[in-house]
Design a protein around this motif. Structure first.
Motif, mmCIF file in Angstrom:
data_model
loop_
_atom_site.group_PDB
_atom_site.id
_atom_site.type_symbol
_atom_site.label_atom_id
_atom_site.label_comp_id
_atom_site.label_asym_id
_atom_site.label_seq_id
_atom_site.Cartn_x
_atom_site.Cartn_y
_atom_site.Cartn_z
ATOM 1 N N TYR A 117 -6.351 10.095 3.699
ATOM 2 C CA TYR A 117 -6.525 10.735 5.002
ATOM 3 C C TYR A 117 -7.168 9.796 6.017
ATOM 4 C CZ TYR A 117 -4.989 15.132 3.042
ATOM 5 O OH TYR A 117 -4.226 16.104 2.466
ATOM 6 N N THR A 119 -6.474 6.618 6.183
ATOM 7 C CA THR A 119 -5.383 5.771 6.675
ATOM 8 C C THR A 119 -4.488 6.504 7.660
ATOM 9 O OG1 THR A 119 -3.913 6.387 4.832
ATOM 10 C CG2 THR A 119 -5.328 4.447 4.531
ATOM 11 N N LYS A 120 -4.575 7.820 7.665
ATOM 12 C CA LYS A 120 -3.784 8.613 8.612
ATOM 13 C C LYS A 120 -4.480 8.771 9.958
ATOM 14 C CE LYS A 120 -1.194 11.287 5.191
ATOM 15 N NZ LYS A 120 -0.802 12.635 4.711
ATOM 16 N N ALA A 146 -0.299 14.800 -0.620
ATOM 17 C CA ALA A 146 -0.718 13.564 0.039
ATOM 18 C C ALA A 146 -0.156 12.318 -0.634
ATOM 19 C CB ALA A 146 -2.246 13.495 0.071
ATOM 20 N N LYS A 149 4.158 13.576 -2.108
ATOM 21 C CA LYS A 149 5.065 14.296 -1.199
ATOM 22 C C LYS A 149 5.880 15.337 -1.969
ATOM 23 C CE LYS A 149 3.827 11.610 2.211
ATOM 24 N NZ LYS A 149 2.548 11.133 1.721
#
Length: 245
Positions: A117, A119-120, A146, A149
């Motif tokens: 998260y 990196t998002k 995450a 997928k």
């Protein structure tokens, strides 16, 4: 499985944007059904038109068309079953591996989820908080979404895929078979070509509508391609049928 739309506050939803779990999957199934029907139309139409180019007798045309219909439906069903089974086996193996990792090293998995998260675009502290809350709610689902997928509650069913593929092919294939058999001999090919091109145009329009692409271009592609294919198969049937006869 809970409807995703019930998990969102009313102010966060839009009337023209259905927030329903599995919506993308259902659209994929619908697109696959349209493509299966398209395959049935094209393959059986090419077969019966090719045979009609060689003979005007109803018997050989019916036999060839029926054989193509059955063989095509079986082939589509078997191919879809194998493909979806392989996909499901792969997803199941990944989920089992994730379950084992969550049992054996939950702290490392929590850190991994937080890093994903981050990196998002989330700040480290926010990513950590999100990871903690999602892990407390459903650790496997959080990691499956995450990292993999994959929705562990919505794995594709190979039997459903095989049946849908076979049925859509049969529906599409029935059109050219009926179109070539019902008219009188002199009008068979013309009626079949017109019926097939109209059906292909409709299938192309539906497929484009589902995918959000240009309907005109999609219709032109399938109609021109279908017309070329029918002309080719009729020419081959006429040429070789005359030569052999």
């Amino acid at each position: 499985m809970t409807d995703a739309s019930t998990d969102l506050p009313e102010s966060a939803t839009h009337p023209h944007e259905p927030h329903v779990a599995g919506m993308a999957g259902r659209l994929n199934w619908l697109r696959a059904g349209v493509l299966g029907a398209n395959d049935g139309i094209v393959s059986v139409a090419g077969l019966v038109v090719g045979v009609a180019g060689a003979t005007s007798e109803r018997g050989p045309i019916f036999t060839a068309g029926l054989a193509g219909l059955v063989a095509g439906a079986v082939s589509m069903a078997l191919g879809e079953y194998i493909s979806v089974s392989s996909q499901r086996d792969s997803e199941t193996a990944l989920l089992e591996k994730e379950r084992a990792e969550l049992r054996e090293s939950p702290e490392a998995e929590l850190a991994e989820l937080a890093a994903i998260y981050e990196t998002k675009g989330l700040r480290p502290e926010t990513a950590q908080q999100v990871a903690v809350e999602l892990t407390e709610h459903n650790a496997l689902a959080a990691h499956a979404e995450a990292e993999l997928k994959v929705d562990p509650h919505d794995l594709a069913n190979p039997w459903h895929a095989a049946a849908a593929s076979a049925i859509s092919f049969l529906v599409g294939a029935a059109l050219p078979l009926l179109a070539i058999l019902l008219p009188p001999p002199g009008a068979r090919v013309a009626v079949t070509v017109v019926a097939v091109l109209i059906a292909l145009g409709l299938a192309g329009a539906v497929s484009a509508r589902i995918g959000g692409s240009s309907i005109r271009l999609a219709v032109l592609r399938v109609v021109i391609g279908g017309a070329a294919g029918l002309a080719l198969t009729y020419g081959i049937g006429h040429l070789f049928g005359t030569a052999v006869g």
